[in-house]
Design an enzyme around this catalytic site. Structure first.
Site, PDB file in Angstrom:
ATOM      1  N   ASN A  43       0.262  -1.311  -0.315  1.00  0.00           N
ATOM      2  CA  ASN A  43      -0.141  -0.004  -0.041  1.00  0.00           C
ATOM      3  C   ASN A  43       0.695   1.111   0.083  1.00  0.00           C
ATOM      4  O   ASN A  43       2.215   1.298   0.718  1.00  0.00           O
ATOM      5  CB  ASN A  43      -1.380  -0.325   0.967  1.00  0.00           C
ATOM      6  CG  ASN A  43      -0.632  -0.231   2.349  1.00  0.00           C
ATOM      7  OD1 ASN A  43       0.428  -0.725   3.061  1.00  0.00           O
ATOM      8  ND2 ASN A  43      -1.187   0.680   3.568  1.00  0.00           N
ATOM      9  N   ASN A  46      -1.213   9.331   0.573  1.00  0.00           N
ATOM     10  CA  ASN A  46      -1.228  10.248   0.516  1.00  0.00           C
ATOM     11  C   ASN A  46      -1.161  11.033   1.193  1.00  0.00           C
ATOM     12  O   ASN A  46      -2.470  10.461   1.656  1.00  0.00           O
ATOM     13  CB  ASN A  46      -1.320   9.998  -1.378  1.00  0.00           C
ATOM     14  CG  ASN A  46      -1.717  11.146  -1.999  1.00  0.00           C
ATOM     15  OD1 ASN A  46      -1.393  12.611  -1.401  1.00  0.00           O
ATOM     16  ND2 ASN A  46      -0.429  11.039  -2.927  1.00  0.00           N
ATOM     17  N   TYR A  49      -5.996  11.403   0.708  1.00  0.00           N
ATOM     18  CA  TYR A  49      -6.508  10.330   0.878  1.00  0.00           C
ATOM     19  C   TYR A  49      -6.688   9.534   0.046  1.00  0.00           C
ATOM     20  O   TYR A  49      -6.849   8.778   0.134  1.00  0.00           O
ATOM     21  CB  TYR A  49      -7.328  10.366   2.189  1.00  0.00           C
ATOM     22  CG  TYR A  49      -6.727  10.544   3.642  1.00  0.00           C
ATOM     23  CD1 TYR A  49      -5.922  10.475   4.068  1.00  0.00           C
ATOM     24  CD2 TYR A  49      -7.420  11.163   4.906  1.00  0.00           C
ATOM     25  CE1 TYR A  49      -5.040  10.812   5.528  1.00  0.00           C
ATOM     26  CE2 TYR A  49      -6.854  11.537   5.710  1.00  0.00           C
ATOM     27  CZ  TYR A  49      -5.400  11.825   6.290  1.00  0.00           C
ATOM     28  OH  TYR A  49      -4.918  11.891   7.709  1.00  0.00           O
ATOM     29  N   CYS A  54      -3.653   1.030  -2.360  1.00  0.00           N
ATOM     30  CA  CYS A  54      -3.454  -0.928  -2.386  1.00  0.00           C
ATOM     31  C   CYS A  54      -2.760  -1.112  -2.044  1.00  0.00           C
ATOM     32  O   CYS A  54      -2.585  -0.880  -4.213  1.00  0.00           O
ATOM     33  CB  CYS A  54      -5.104  -0.891  -1.869  1.00  0.00           C
ATOM     34  SG  CYS A  54      -6.502   0.028  -1.325  1.00  0.00           S
ATOM     35  N   GLU A  56      -2.989  -4.388  -2.782  1.00  0.00           N
ATOM     36  CA  GLU A  56      -3.565  -5.428  -4.391  1.00  0.00           C
ATOM     37  C   GLU A  56      -3.286  -4.918  -5.166  1.00  0.00           C
ATOM     38  O   GLU A  56      -3.505  -5.203  -6.567  1.00  0.00           O
ATOM     39  CB  GLU A  56      -5.192  -5.356  -4.075  1.00  0.00           C
ATOM     40  CG  GLU A  56      -5.043  -6.711  -3.025  1.00  0.00           C
ATOM     41  CD  GLU A  56      -5.420  -5.864  -1.250  1.00  0.00           C
ATOM     42  OE1 GLU A  56      -6.078  -6.500  -0.650  1.00  0.00           O
ATOM     43  OE2 GLU A  56      -4.685  -4.326  -1.181  1.00  0.00           O
ATOM     44  N   CYS A  93     -10.718  -3.373  -4.092  1.00  0.00           N
ATOM     45  CA  CYS A  93      -9.927  -4.309  -4.406  1.00  0.00           C
ATOM     46  C   CYS A  93     -10.366  -5.176  -5.040  1.00  0.00           C
ATOM     47  O   CYS A  93     -10.117  -6.765  -5.938  1.00  0.00           O
ATOM     48  CB  CYS A  93      -9.070  -4.421  -3.286  1.00  0.00           C
ATOM     49  SG  CYS A  93      -7.576  -3.564  -3.075  1.00  0.00           S
TER      50      CYS A  93
END
Length: 136
Positions: A43, A46, A49, A54, A56, A93
């Site tokens: 992950n 930033n 947000y 993520c 994945e 995800c």
């Protein structure tokens, strides 16, 4: 063909390289592609947000860059050793995984100490919408 331990190790290494200065919740992921290659991601947060990424998603990007287009299995790792909590993929995800994974694809949820539980994609995202819904 790499075994589950190789995927877990790759996810653990990725988790160690996560950039999570805001949540302090590092996540690593490792995908086994049909070529037998392992693609890892972490992950990346930033300050704005919603602009974070993520683990994945990072691993899927690495898989695509590496030339594979399907997920044979994936490990997602997060949490603290022994906390027993499941760091399952978020809703976004799950949908991203659906793009490249079959309903019976194993999703291994791990903590730093190893495997906590295995799900199939269908268990985590029942009645999903995917590429086959767009076949005309």
């Amino acid at each position: 063909m790499p075994d589950l331990n190789a995927l877990i190790d790759a996810a653990r290494d990725a988790m160690g390289n996560a950039y999570a200065p805001y949540s302090n919740f590092s996540v690593g992921a490792a995908i086994l592609g049909p070529s037998g290659q392992i693609f890892a991601g972490a992950n990346v947060e930033n300050a704005a947000y919603p602009q974070g990424q993520c683990a994945e998603t990072s691993a899927i990007g690495a898989m695509i860059l590496g030339g594979d287009r399907a997920i044979r299995e994936i490990v997602v790792m997060g949490g603290k050793p022994g906390d027993g909590l499941l760091c399952t993929p978020c809703g976004g995800c799950r949908q991203r995984l659906r793009e490249f994974a079959a309903p019976n694809t194993p999703i291994h949820v791990c903590g730093p100490e190893g495997l906590r539980r295995t799900f199939t994609l269908a268990e985590l995202l029942p009645h999903s919408f995917g590429p086959d819904n767009l076949d005309f």
